[in-house]
Motif scaffolding. Structure first.
Motif, mmCIF file in Angstrom:
data_model
loop_
_atom_site.group_PDB
_atom_site.id
_atom_site.type_symbol
_atom_site.label_atom_id
_atom_site.label_comp_id
_atom_site.label_asym_id
_atom_site.label_seq_id
_atom_site.Cartn_x
_atom_site.Cartn_y
_atom_site.Cartn_z
ATOM 1 N N VAL A 1 8.986 -9.987 -10.834
ATOM 2 C CA VAL A 1 7.574 -10.192 -11.461
ATOM 3 C C VAL A 1 6.598 -9.392 -10.339
ATOM 4 O O VAL A 1 5.611 -8.695 -10.569
ATOM 5 C CB VAL A 1 7.037 -11.316 -12.049
ATOM 6 N N ARG B 1 4.252 -6.326 -10.991
ATOM 7 C CA ARG B 1 2.425 -6.366 -10.934
ATOM 8 C C ARG B 1 2.054 -5.365 -9.980
ATOM 9 O O ARG B 1 0.950 -4.884 -10.093
ATOM 10 C CB ARG B 1 2.131 -7.962 -10.487
ATOM 11 N N GLU C 1 1.877 -2.181 -11.923
ATOM 12 C CA GLU C 1 0.765 -2.541 -12.876
ATOM 13 C C GLU C 1 -0.579 -2.311 -12.152
ATOM 14 O O GLU C 1 -1.639 -1.911 -12.780
ATOM 15 C CB GLU C 1 0.941 -3.942 -13.618
ATOM 16 N N ALA C 2 -0.678 -2.664 -11.066
ATOM 17 C CA ALA C 2 -2.047 -2.484 -10.131
ATOM 18 C C ALA C 2 -2.186 -1.011 -9.693
ATOM 19 O O ALA C 2 -3.186 -0.680 -8.994
ATOM 20 C CB ALA C 2 -1.989 -3.444 -8.833
ATOM 21 N N PRO D 1 1.634 -10.490 -4.540
ATOM 22 C CA PRO D 1 1.063 -10.537 -6.076
ATOM 23 C C PRO D 1 1.065 -11.700 -6.610
ATOM 24 O O PRO D 1 0.293 -11.900 -7.647
ATOM 25 C CB PRO D 1 1.855 -9.429 -6.639
ATOM 26 N N THR E 1 -2.859 -16.498 -8.290
ATOM 27 C CA THR E 1 -2.978 -16.692 -9.632
ATOM 28 C C THR E 1 -2.363 -18.099 -9.942
ATOM 29 O O THR E 1 -1.347 -18.392 -9.368
ATOM 30 C CB THR E 1 -2.296 -15.829 -10.794
ATOM 31 N N GLU F 1 6.273 -14.433 -18.291
ATOM 32 C CA GLU F 1 5.882 -13.180 -18.081
ATOM 33 C C GLU F 1 6.857 -12.124 -17.790
ATOM 34 O O GLU F 1 6.988 -11.041 -18.287
ATOM 35 C CB GLU F 1 4.812 -13.041 -17.011
ATOM 36 N N ARG G 1 8.002 -8.791 -20.184
ATOM 37 C CA ARG G 1 8.134 -7.461 -19.635
ATOM 38 C C ARG G 1 9.806 -6.958 -19.806
ATOM 39 O O ARG G 1 9.888 -5.895 -19.335
ATOM 40 C CB ARG G 1 7.818 -7.611 -18.028
#
Length: 383
Positions: A31, A35, A38-39, A184, A188, A198, A202
């Protein structure tokens, strides 16, 4: 503090950093890599082959770094859509982590191989190789946060979710290493179930894979058996605080301070209460046991300090963590030469030489050191 020319601001929204994602084959690192993609970063996945003989598969939720894990990491990289490589660091891992682990136990100390792996492998050998290949950062699935100050210096902080915080095992990282570290998952507040959800969204097959526990290179969890194979069985005495023999053992290295189970003491204590390991002497292969109250420690001296920034000047008040999953306790600490002198506001139990103590200023990780000696509260009271 010293800034590092060319060190990227990993907290900035700027895209296009070249990131090497360390993928263990578990859900967190997968994950984290997703991420990072995705960034907007240019991410390459890498699995570290740390075992010279990775033929065996994990047993339940134990172990990692097996062939199964490398295949899981590769499949995750394929789904994310990033290049993937497997790097052989088995020899370096054996020398810096496994041999150090065995030597520490042989000397009567209790090491933490996860800290040593982060220090010597993931953020030394791997990071050095990544930088040499032109990468800007190494990304992992650790739960911690790197904060960039206005002057460009870095600080390591606890994860937003204290329940999953892993800053303790990262307390060995210096500022140069933090300048190229990306976590990452750290900023959060999400439960592990949400991370798995998540991963499932994905399309990552590791979404339901069990977490690894214990020591990765001891897949069956039998630390004493592992050490016995490496060091051999050497019978010795288990003695009480008076020096009277109350049992025998097959190797002092198989015990750790604070241990209660597995002592195989033939007769109970005079007061009928359980006894705990108080001391381990590799010199005469003797293990000393006694009441739980005798485990109380009021102060300690630690060596080989590593600072996540500039070393503190003069004495200060901090909180300290002594185990990866332990709580915090208030301390005063001062660097005296190359030694860290620490005194606890309230006595703590089960503190063993070889363990790491990590100091915090609120959520900021100040640094870490290896416990060398302890001062027992009972001994001080008896003076």
């Amino acid at each position: 503090m010293t800034d590092f020319p060319g060190a990227p601001d990993l907290s900035a929204p700027r895209k296009g950093l070249r990131v090497l994602a360390a993928m263990s084959g578990g859900v967190d690192s997968a994950v984290a890599a997703a991420r990072a993609v995705e960034a907007g970063h240019d991410v390459t996945g890498v699995h570290l082959a740390l075992s010279a003989n990775p033929q065996s598969f994990r047993t339940g939720a134990r172990g990692c770094c097996t062939i199964e894990d490398s295949r899981d990491a590769r499949r995750a990289a394929d789904v994310i859509g990033i290049p993937f490589y497997c790097w052989d660091l088995a020899e370096r891992f054996r020398e810096d982590v496994v041999e150090d682990f065995v030597a520490e136990y042989e000397a009567g100390r209790t090491p933490n191989p996860c800290l040593r792996c982060n220090e010597k492998i993931k953020f030394a050998a791997l990071l050095d190789k990544a930088l040499a290949l032109g990468f800007d950062a190494v990304c992992t699935g650790h739960y911690a946060t790197v904060v960039v100050n206005e002057d460009g210096t870095r600080e390591l902080h606890r994860a937003s979710d204290m329940a999953k915080d892993q800053s303790y095992v990262l307390g060995v990282l210096d500022e140069r290493q933090l300048a190229h570290a990306m976590f990452p998952l750290g900023d959060t507040i999400t439960t592990k179930d949400e991370i798995r959800a998540e991963a499932e969204r994905r399309g990552l097959a590791v979404a339901k894979k069990p977490d690894s526990h214990d020591i990765c290179f001891i897949a069956d969890g039998d630390t004493q058996g592992f050490l016995a194979k490496r060091l051999g069985k050497v019978e010795g005495d288990i003695v009480d605080e008076t020096g009277a023999t109350v049992g025998t053992h097959e190797g002092a290295y198989g015990f750790t301070i604070g241990q209660r189970k597995g002592l195989r003491i033939g007769r109970p204590a005079p007061d009928g209460k359980p006894r705990y390991v108080l001391d381990i002497s590799p010199v005469n292969n003797t293990v000393t046991v006694g009441p739980v109250e005798a485990l109380d420690v009021s102060a300690l001296t630690a060596i080989k300090p590593r600072w996540c920034g500039v070393a503190p000047a003069g004495p200060g008040t901090y909180t300290a963590q002594l185990r990866a999953h332990g709580g915090e306790t208030e301390v005063t600490a001062e660097l005296v030469g190359d030694e860290l002198h620490v005194r606890f506001t309230e006595p703590v139990r089960g503190v063993a030489p070889g363990q790491a103590i990590v100091l915090y200023d609120d959520t900021r990780v100040v640094g870490s050191a290896t416990i060398a000696t302890t001062e027992r509260a009972a001994a001080k009271a008896g003076q």
